[in-house]
Design a protein around this motif. Structure first.
Motif, mmCIF file in Angstrom:
data_model
loop_
_atom_site.group_PDB
_atom_site.id
_atom_site.type_symbol
_atom_site.label_atom_id
_atom_site.label_comp_id
_atom_site.label_asym_id
_atom_site.label_seq_id
_atom_site.Cartn_x
_atom_site.Cartn_y
_atom_site.Cartn_z
ATOM 1 N N PRO A 339 -33.994 -17.902 -14.876
ATOM 2 C CA PRO A 339 -35.405 -18.295 -14.800
ATOM 3 C C PRO A 339 -36.392 -17.219 -15.234
ATOM 4 O O PRO A 339 -37.522 -17.544 -15.596
ATOM 5 C CB PRO A 339 -35.597 -18.623 -13.313
ATOM 6 N N LEU A 340 -35.984 -15.954 -15.197
ATOM 7 C CA LEU A 340 -36.896 -14.864 -15.591
ATOM 8 C C LEU A 340 -36.144 -13.899 -16.506
ATOM 9 O O LEU A 340 -35.173 -13.269 -16.083
ATOM 10 C CB LEU A 340 -37.396 -14.127 -14.328
ATOM 11 N N PRO A 341 -36.605 -13.771 -17.765
ATOM 12 C CA PRO A 341 -35.884 -12.853 -18.658
ATOM 13 C C PRO A 341 -35.928 -11.429 -18.114
ATOM 14 O O PRO A 341 -36.826 -11.067 -17.343
ATOM 15 C CB PRO A 341 -36.662 -12.955 -19.973
ATOM 16 N N LEU A 342 -34.950 -10.632 -18.536
ATOM 17 C CA LEU A 342 -34.772 -9.318 -17.910
ATOM 18 C C LEU A 342 -35.967 -8.391 -18.129
ATOM 19 O O LEU A 342 -36.288 -7.582 -17.252
ATOM 20 C CB LEU A 342 -33.475 -8.685 -18.415
ATOM 21 N N HIS A 343 -36.662 -8.497 -19.270
ATOM 22 C CA HIS A 343 -37.787 -7.571 -19.511
ATOM 23 C C HIS A 343 -38.956 -7.851 -18.570
ATOM 24 O O HIS A 343 -39.858 -7.037 -18.471
ATOM 25 C CB HIS A 343 -38.246 -7.626 -20.972
ATOM 26 N N LEU A 344 -38.948 -9.001 -17.887
ATOM 27 C CA LEU A 344 -40.039 -9.322 -16.954
ATOM 28 C C LEU A 344 -39.624 -9.127 -15.495
ATOM 29 O O LEU A 344 -40.403 -9.418 -14.589
ATOM 30 C CB LEU A 344 -40.517 -10.769 -17.193
ATOM 31 N N GLN A 345 -38.424 -8.645 -15.249
ATOM 32 C CA GLN A 345 -37.966 -8.396 -13.873
ATOM 33 C C GLN A 345 -38.724 -7.188 -13.306
ATOM 34 O O GLN A 345 -38.899 -6.187 -13.998
ATOM 35 C CB GLN A 345 -36.459 -8.106 -13.842
ATOM 36 N N THR A 346 -39.109 -7.299 -12.045
ATOM 37 C CA THR A 346 -39.880 -6.220 -11.403
ATOM 38 C C THR A 346 -39.173 -4.869 -11.542
ATOM 39 O O THR A 346 -39.795 -3.870 -11.895
ATOM 40 C CB THR A 346 -40.031 -6.546 -9.897
ATOM 41 N N SER A 347 -37.875 -4.869 -11.272
ATOM 42 C CA SER A 347 -37.159 -3.588 -11.261
ATOM 43 C C SER A 347 -37.013 -2.986 -12.654
ATOM 44 O O SER A 347 -36.601 -1.834 -12.780
ATOM 45 C CB SER A 347 -35.768 -3.783 -10.653
ATOM 46 N N LEU A 348 -37.296 -3.767 -13.710
ATOM 47 C CA LEU A 348 -37.102 -3.255 -15.071
ATOM 48 C C LEU A 348 -38.428 -3.007 -15.799
ATOM 49 O O LEU A 348 -38.454 -2.884 -17.038
ATOM 50 C CB LEU A 348 -36.202 -4.202 -15.867
ATOM 51 N N GLN A 349 -39.516 -2.945 -15.024
ATOM 52 C CA GLN A 349 -40.816 -2.704 -15.663
ATOM 53 C C GLN A 349 -40.860 -1.348 -16.357
ATOM 54 O O GLN A 349 -41.586 -1.155 -17.327
ATOM 55 C CB GLN A 349 -41.958 -2.827 -14.634
ATOM 56 N N GLY A 350 -40.052 -0.420 -15.857
ATOM 57 C CA GLY A 350 -39.982 0.919 -16.458
ATOM 58 C C GLY A 350 -39.500 0.911 -17.907
ATOM 59 O O GLY A 350 -39.679 1.898 -18.626
ATOM 60 N N LEU A 351 -38.898 -0.186 -18.349
ATOM 61 C CA LEU A 351 -38.429 -0.249 -19.744
ATOM 62 C C LEU A 351 -39.601 -0.329 -20.721
ATOM 63 O O LEU A 351 -39.443 -0.086 -21.917
ATOM 64 C CB LEU A 351 -37.514 -1.462 -19.964
ATOM 65 N N GLY A 352 -40.783 -0.738 -20.183
ATOM 66 C CA GLY A 352 -41.989 -0.714 -21.015
ATOM 67 C C GLY A 352 -42.250 -1.977 -21.811
ATOM 68 O O GLY A 352 -43.060 -1.980 -22.724
ATOM 69 N N TYR A 353 -41.569 -3.056 -21.477
ATOM 70 C CA TYR A 353 -41.821 -4.314 -22.181
ATOM 71 C C TYR A 353 -42.841 -5.146 -21.409
ATOM 72 O O TYR A 353 -43.110 -4.892 -20.239
ATOM 73 C CB TYR A 353 -40.522 -5.112 -22.333
ATOM 74 N N LYS A 354 -43.397 -6.151 -22.084
ATOM 75 C CA LYS A 354 -44.381 -7.016 -21.422
ATOM 76 C C LYS A 354 -44.172 -8.475 -21.837
ATOM 77 O O LYS A 354 -43.429 -8.740 -22.801
ATOM 78 C CB LYS A 354 -45.798 -6.555 -21.758
ATOM 79 N N GLN A 355 -44.881 -9.357 -21.127
ATOM 80 C CA GLN A 355 -44.852 -10.788 -21.441
ATOM 81 C C GLN A 355 -45.220 -10.974 -22.917
ATOM 82 O O GLN A 355 -46.156 -10.342 -23.398
ATOM 83 C CB GLN A 355 -45.891 -11.492 -20.554
#
Ligand SMILES: Cc1ncc(COP(=O)(O)O)c(C=O)c1O
Length: 396
Positions: A339-355
């Protein structure tokens, strides 16, 4: 004198509930063999690694046409072991998909490497080699070591394209084959396509243990040897630790269970393929499979070069969440992977991607719906599922 019933009550044969997965039917068919295999392990009192793990590793390697197979504690660990054995660590980058289970990306982080993401092909939901090529071009200075395609839902990623990428850029290819035991690309099984591959035997998988278990396969004897060492605390010799590995050993009972089930897997995979074809047929008959149109259900697409084992049967459905709620009310199981792609997961915000960074993955996450599929699913249950979906679109 026996009592005769005055009335014959017709109990409807059609079950009222269709579960997403019911492995108790499978267990009923192989119960004696499984219990005998477990009993043998109990009698041997060898509960970790040992002969039953070695025997399963040989059987799995042979089924997968892979020279080496290393049993380990889970699919997540198999991914980590594959990367660690290949020497991937801090300073390295790996390209993978945001449309997968969390472990695909978290195992890269656990190795200390950087995940770089690329979008998917909308038809198969698998990592797009074209998007990977763009990422390679945009990160010329960075140390990209490997690509990690996922064979999502039981269908191999486009291995022709990834092999070409490997030739062009000298990258390692690691398969996330967690959902694809028995799948093939052309004539080659998943597990023998890349330099390394990781399988999961989580209890819902098409080859499933009675708990957590995983397997790594590789084409290289050095990588096999290194993975074996890393799964046992970096030991080659007992209590002499050459490297800091981990405890990721496979339990003997799990291996014994898996070896019994492995013998049935070709038949079970064929059953899944038959059930998938039957769903296609039922959707066509119901006039629901308006492929490619805005308001039609999109059926799963199989690449003609792939032997799809339908770990999941996944449709794209308009008003997906409402449909799912309706199915739940009707006692019909379904699931959303994911339901939520990995780049939008809270714990992976450090990867620097956005919606908006991976629009095809984001759209898929809003539309996909997995329907009940497992080898023992009955035809009348499939009819109930498709009938309920037809009713939903007719009345809502
Ligand atoms: C695509 C994918 N990768 C990795 C994993 C991790 O496997 P496990 O749950 O055995 O750790 C899974 C399964 O859950 C998966 O579906």
């Amino acid at each position: 004198m026996s009592q005769r019933p005055i009335y014959h009550v017709n109990v409807p044969e059609v079950p009222q509930h269709v579960q997403m997965l019911d492995f108790s039917r499978q267990f009923a068919g192989i119960r004696d063999e499984i219990l005998t295999a477990i009993e043998q392990v109990c009698s041997s009192q060898r509960f970790i690694l040992g002969p039953s793990v070695e025997s399963f590793e040989h059987a799995a390697a042979s089924a997968l046409q892979a020279p080496y197979a290393v049993g380990c504690a889970s699919g997540t660990d198999a991914l980590w072991l594959a990367m660690a054995a290949a020497g991937i660590g801090p300073g390295d980058a790996i390209i993978t998909t945001p449309f997968s289970f969390f472990a695909t990306v978290s195992s890269i982080l656990r190795c200390g490497a950087q995940p770089l993401l690329a979008d998917i092909y909308p038809a198969t939901y698998n990592l797009s080699a074209d998007s990977v090529q763009e990422v390679v071009q945009n990160h010329r200075g960075s140390s990209i070591k490997a690509v990690l395609p996922v064979h999502l839902y039981g269908q191999c990623a486009d291995w022709d394209a990834f092999s070409a990428l490997k030739q062009r850029h000298g990258l390692l290819l690691i398969e996330d084959a967690a959902q694809a035991f028995g799948a093939k690309w052309r004539e080659t099984p998943a597990g023998a396509l890349g330099d390394l591959a990781a399988f999961s035997f989580y209890p819902t998988k098409n080859l499933s243990a009675f708990g957590d278990a995983g397997l790594l396969t590789t084409l290289s004897s050095e990588l096999d040897e290194r993975a074996r060492m890393l799964r046992s605390h970096g030991m080659r010799r007992r209590y002499y630790h050459d490297e800091v590995g981990w405890n990721s050993r496979l339990d003997s009972i799990q291996a014994a269970v898996l070896e019994v089930k492995l013998r049935y897997l070709p038949r079970w995979n064929e059953d899944r393929r038959r059930i998938a074809r039957r769903y296609d047929e039922l959707f066509q008959e119901a006039g629901l499979a308006a492929l490619g149109t805005a308001d039609g259900i999109v059926l799963p697409a199989t690449d003609p070069r792939a032997f799809h084992v339908f770990h999941q049967y996944v449709i794209r459905a308009p008003r997906r969440d409402e449909l799912r709620e309706y199915l739940t009310d009707q006692g019909i199981g379904s699931e959303i992977y994911y339901p939520l792609p990995l780049h939008l997961q809270t714990s992976l915000q450090g990867l620097g991607y956005k919606q908006g960074d991976f629009p095809l993955s984001e759209q898929a996450a809003c539309e996909v719906l997995a329907l009940p599929i497992y080898p023992e699913l009955r035809d009348n249950e499939q009819q109930i599922v498709v009938g309920a979906i037809r009713d939903f679109y007719a009345w809502h």
